[in-house]
Design an enzyme around this catalytic site. Structure first.
Site, PDB file in Angstrom:
ATOM      1  CB  SER A   8      10.966  12.332   0.761  1.00  0.00           C
ATOM      2  OG  SER A   8      11.160  11.360   0.264  1.00  0.00           O
ATOM      3  CG  HIS A  33      12.500   7.968   2.631  1.00  0.00           C
ATOM      4  ND1 HIS A  33      12.307   6.665   2.561  1.00  0.00           N
ATOM      5  CD2 HIS A  33      11.837   7.780   1.305  1.00  0.00           C
ATOM      6  CE1 HIS A  33      11.538   5.206   2.400  1.00  0.00           C
ATOM      7  NE2 HIS A  33      10.968   6.447   2.002  1.00  0.00           N
ATOM      8  CG  ASP A  35       9.798   6.652  -1.535  1.00  0.00           C
ATOM      9  OD1 ASP A  35       8.874   7.107  -0.513  1.00  0.00           O
ATOM     10  OD2 ASP A  35       9.952   8.595  -0.945  1.00  0.00           O
ATOM     11  CG  MET A  37       6.086   4.919  -6.164  1.00  0.00           C
ATOM     12  SD  MET A  37       5.221   6.914  -5.570  1.00  0.00           S
ATOM     13  CE  MET A  37       5.491   7.095  -3.755  1.00  0.00           C
ATOM     14  CG  HIS A  66       9.635   2.797   0.748  1.00  0.00           C
ATOM     15  ND1 HIS A  66       8.332   4.526   0.691  1.00  0.00           N
ATOM     16  CD2 HIS A  66       8.346   2.248   0.866  1.00  0.00           C
ATOM     17  CE1 HIS A  66       7.205   3.601   1.405  1.00  0.00           C
ATOM     18  NE2 HIS A  66       7.081   2.786   1.165  1.00  0.00           N
ATOM     19  CG  MET A  68       5.883   2.208  -1.793  1.00  0.00           C
ATOM     20  SD  MET A  68       5.255   4.256  -1.873  1.00  0.00           S
ATOM     21  CE  MET A  68       7.459   5.118  -2.347  1.00  0.00           C
ATOM     22  CG  MET A 137       4.041   2.693   4.807  1.00  0.00           C
ATOM     23  SD  MET A 137       4.704   4.068   3.808  1.00  0.00           S
ATOM     24  CE  MET A 137       4.164   5.590   3.168  1.00  0.00           C
ATOM     25  CG  ASP A 175       8.129   7.098   3.964  1.00  0.00           C
ATOM     26  OD1 ASP A 175       8.129   8.634   3.905  1.00  0.00           O
ATOM     27  OD2 ASP A 175       8.047   6.495   3.238  1.00  0.00           O
TER      28      ASP A 175
HETATM   29  C1  DX5 Z   1       4.809   8.403   0.502  1.00  0.00           C
HETATM   30  C2  DX5 Z   1       6.540   8.364  -0.019  1.00  0.00           C
HETATM   31  C3  DX5 Z   1       7.067   9.151   1.196  1.00  0.00           C
HETATM   32  C4  DX5 Z   1       7.035   9.936   0.810  1.00  0.00           C
HETATM   33  C5  DX5 Z   1       7.012  11.892   1.653  1.00  0.00           C
HETATM   34  O1  DX5 Z   1       4.000   7.322  -0.989  1.00  0.00           O
HETATM   35  O2  DX5 Z   1       6.669   6.658   0.482  1.00  0.00           O
HETATM   36  O3  DX5 Z   1       9.078   9.051   1.275  1.00  0.00           O
HETATM   37  O4  DX5 Z   1       8.128  11.318   0.101  1.00  0.00           O
HETATM   38  O5  DX5 Z   1       6.804  12.792   1.522  1.00  0.00           O
HETATM   39  P1  DX5 Z   1       6.273  13.594   2.480  1.00  0.00           P
HETATM   40  O6  DX5 Z   1       7.052  13.699   3.593  1.00  0.00           O
HETATM   41  O7  DX5 Z   1       5.954  14.876   1.878  1.00  0.00           O
HETATM   42  O8  DX5 Z   1       4.995  13.237   3.370  1.00  0.00           O
HETATM   43 ZN    ZN Z   2       8.961   6.283   0.667  1.00  0.00          ZN
END
Ligand code: DX5
Ligand code: ZN
Length: 232
Positions: A8, A33, A35, A37, A66, A68, A137, A175
């Site tokens: 990630s 991956h 993220d 947000m 991903h 969010m 999740m 994840d």
């Molecule tokens: C959290 C993200 C994850 C995050 C995971 O909301 O969706 O992808 O980067 O990080 P770790 O592996 O540190 O929990």
């Molecule tokens: Zn994620």
């Protein structure tokens, strides 16, 4: 089932993304991956389309986006067009899930649905045949570096049962909180894509940690296969 660790980039160094991506390529990663947000669906704010487009130019690895964000109905399509290989929307955020998944697929990406820790597997009953991927999740979304919620493994097992009952072969992703200690457990439970952020990039040598984590995941898939061969 082939288990793959997906680094990630949330835990990578945003000022040196190209360097960190190259390190993961050299370590043998196949999937990154990413993220996204929006500071609304989750409290944190990260990256969006321009950064995804820049990453797309930088690497040939599969990009697993991903989302969010609060309004994936209006934006998922753009991420598929910007070069994501997988685009995942949250079931808690989307209004017309069936339509959004179709739009993602029409634009050449694989379509995923993410479930927060409080969302039951049963929500997928109708939509499962339209999913290329289901993301469980294992932390509440928004931040890296959280502890994995242990009930997530039972949830993955329940998802596998539902998929079997419906003869669906979606990819199962987990994840949040995945590290060297628990990665094999996640695979034994039925996860194929193991997202890991802080447990990789937070170490002194992320590439060597990546290799160790992948080896542990591979061992987990061997054990899972052995267990299924032994099952009556
Ligand atoms: C959290 C993200 C994850 C995050 C995971 O909301 O969706 O992808 O980067 O990080 P770790 O592996 O540190 O929990
Ligand atoms: Zn994620």
């Amino acid at each position: 089932m082939r288990a793959r660790v997906a680094p990630s980039l949330l835990s990578a160094d945003f000022a040196h993304l190209a360097r960190d991506i190259k390190a993961m390529e050299d370590a043998g990663a196949e999937i990154l991956h990413i993220d996204v947000m929006d500071g609304h669906f989750v409290p944190n704010l990260t990256i969006g389309l321009p950064v995804l487009e820049a990453i797309r130019k930088e690497t040939r690895l599969q990009l697993d986006v991903h989302l969010m964000i609060s309004n994936p109905d209006e934006r998922a399509f753009d991420y598929a067009c910007a070069g994501a290989d997988w685009v995942t929307v949250h079931i808690e955020a989307v209004r017309h899930l069936h339509r959004v998944l179709e739009e993602i697929r029409k634009n050449g990406a694989r379509a995923g649905v993410a479930l927060n820790p409080h969302s039951p597997i049963g929500l997928l009953e109708e939509i499962l045949p339209c999913c290329d991927l289901v993301l469980i999740m294992s932390v509440n979304p928004g931040f890296s570096g959280q502890q994995l919620i242990p009930t997530s493994f039972a949830k993955i097992r329940a998802l596998r049962k539902l998929m079997e009952a419906k003869s669906v072969e979606a990819t199962v992703e987990i994840d949040g909180g995945i590290d060297l200690e628990n990665v094999a457990d996640a695979v034994r439970a039925g996860a194929e894509i193991l997202v890991s952020g802080s447990a990789l990039f937070g170490t002194a040598d992320p590439a060597s940690t990546y290799r160790r984590m992948s080896a542990a995941a591979l061992e987990g898939s061997r054990q899972r296969q052995d267990a299924s061969l032994k099952a009556p």
